[in-house]
Motif scaffolding. Structure first.
Motif, short mmCIF file in Angstrom:
data_model
loop_
_atom_site.label_atom_id
_atom_site.label_comp_id
_atom_site.label_asym_id
_atom_site.label_seq_id
_atom_site.Cartn_x
_atom_site.Cartn_y
_atom_site.Cartn_z
N SER A 10 0.86 -1.18 0.00
CA SER A 10 0.00 0.00 0.00
C SER A 10 0.90 1.23 0.00
O SER A 10 1.82 1.33 0.81
N MET A 11 0.67 2.14 -0.94
CA MET A 11 1.47 3.35 -1.04
C MET A 11 0.53 4.52 -1.26
O MET A 11 -0.40 4.44 -2.08
N ALA A 12 0.73 5.58 -0.54
CA ALA A 12 -0.08 6.79 -0.71
C ALA A 12 0.84 7.91 -1.16
O ALA A 12 1.99 7.99 -0.74
N PHE A 13 0.31 8.77 -2.03
CA PHE A 13 1.11 9.91 -2.46
C PHE A 13 0.26 11.15 -2.63
O PHE A 13 -0.94 11.08 -2.85
N GLN A 14 0.94 12.27 -2.52
CA GLN A 14 0.31 13.57 -2.69
C GLN A 14 1.25 14.40 -3.56
O GLN A 14 2.45 14.47 -3.27
N VAL A 15 0.72 14.96 -4.64
CA VAL A 15 1.51 15.89 -5.45
C VAL A 15 1.05 17.31 -5.15
O VAL A 15 -0.15 17.57 -5.01
N ASP A 30 -5.58 17.09 -10.97
CA ASP A 30 -6.51 16.22 -11.70
C ASP A 30 -5.80 15.45 -12.81
O ASP A 30 -6.13 14.29 -13.08
N LYS A 31 -4.83 16.07 -13.45
CA LYS A 31 -4.06 15.39 -14.51
C LYS A 31 -3.24 14.24 -13.93
O LYS A 31 -3.12 13.19 -14.55
N ALA A 32 -2.69 14.43 -12.73
CA ALA A 32 -1.96 13.35 -12.06
C ALA A 32 -2.91 12.20 -11.72
O ALA A 32 -2.57 11.02 -11.91
N ILE A 33 -4.10 12.54 -11.27
CA ILE A 33 -5.08 11.50 -10.92
C ILE A 33 -5.54 10.76 -12.18
O ILE A 33 -5.76 9.54 -12.14
N GLU A 34 -5.66 11.45 -13.30
CA GLU A 34 -6.01 10.78 -14.56
C GLU A 34 -5.01 9.69 -14.91
O GLU A 34 -5.38 8.62 -15.40
N VAL A 35 -3.72 9.95 -14.67
CA VAL A 35 -2.69 8.95 -14.92
C VAL A 35 -2.96 7.71 -14.08
O VAL A 35 -2.88 6.58 -14.57
N VAL A 36 -3.30 7.91 -12.83
CA VAL A 36 -3.61 6.80 -11.93
C VAL A 36 -4.84 6.04 -12.43
O VAL A 36 -4.85 4.81 -12.51
N LEU A 62 4.46 4.59 -11.38
CA LEU A 62 3.21 5.32 -11.59
C LEU A 62 3.30 6.73 -11.00
O LEU A 62 2.84 7.70 -11.62
N ILE A 63 3.90 6.86 -9.84
CA ILE A 63 4.05 8.18 -9.22
C ILE A 63 4.94 9.07 -10.08
O ILE A 63 4.66 10.26 -10.26
N LYS A 64 5.99 8.50 -10.66
CA LYS A 64 6.83 9.28 -11.58
C LYS A 64 6.00 9.79 -12.76
O LYS A 64 6.14 10.94 -13.18
N GLN A 65 5.14 8.93 -13.29
CA GLN A 65 4.29 9.33 -14.41
C GLN A 65 3.31 10.42 -14.00
O GLN A 65 3.03 11.34 -14.78
N ALA A 66 2.80 10.35 -12.79
CA ALA A 66 1.89 11.39 -12.29
C ALA A 66 2.62 12.72 -12.15
O ALA A 66 2.07 13.77 -12.48
N GLN A 67 3.85 12.68 -11.68
CA GLN A 67 4.65 13.90 -11.59
C GLN A 67 4.87 14.50 -12.99
O GLN A 67 4.74 15.71 -13.19
N ASP A 68 5.23 13.64 -13.93
CA ASP A 68 5.45 14.09 -15.31
C ASP A 68 4.20 14.74 -15.88
O ASP A 68 4.27 15.73 -16.60
N ALA A 69 3.04 14.17 -15.57
CA ALA A 69 1.78 14.74 -16.05
C ALA A 69 1.58 16.15 -15.51
O ALA A 69 1.08 17.03 -16.23
N CYS A 70 1.98 16.38 -14.28
CA CYS A 70 1.88 17.74 -13.71
C CYS A 70 2.73 18.71 -14.50
O CYS A 70 2.28 19.81 -14.87
#
Length: 101
Positions: A10-15, A30-36, A62-70
């Motif tokens: 289980s991993m939680a993250f906040q951007v 929202d763009k980061a959440i879309e990646v998820v 996945l978190i790296k991809q969410a950061q990239d989306a931001c």
């Protein structure tokens, strides 16, 4: 001897994106959440963070991809906070919250 395993964790993250004037930081999040959402990985969006379930390697990628989306959507930089619950036998989101549903 330490046995190597690849359990579900289980991993939680906040951007927290830093955005230029005129951009809405919620829209960037929202763009980061879309990646998820598109990842196929089990997740729960909360008011302060998103919780994920999978292998550590999957989730960190996945978190790296969410950061990239931001960044791709206008953020100048991104602060990311990550929490990891690891157990060699695995950890699930439902075991933590099922009793509250």
């Amino acid at each position: 001897m330490i046995q190597k395993t690849n359990p579900t964790i289980s991993m939680a993250f906040q951007v927290i994106p830093k955005v230029p004037d005129g951009l809405n930081s919620y829209e960037i999040v929202d763009k980061a959440i879309e990646v998820v959402q598109k990842s196929g990985i089990k997740y729960e969006v909360g008011p302060m963070e998103t919780t994920l379930e999978g292998t550590q390697d999957q989730l960190l990628e996945l978190i790296k991809q969410a950061q990239d989306a931001c960044i791709q959507n206008g953020a100048l930089e991104v602060m990311t906070y990550i929490k990891i619950h690891y157990r060699p036998t695995g950890v699930s989101i439902s075991e933590k919250i099922e009793k509250y549903r």
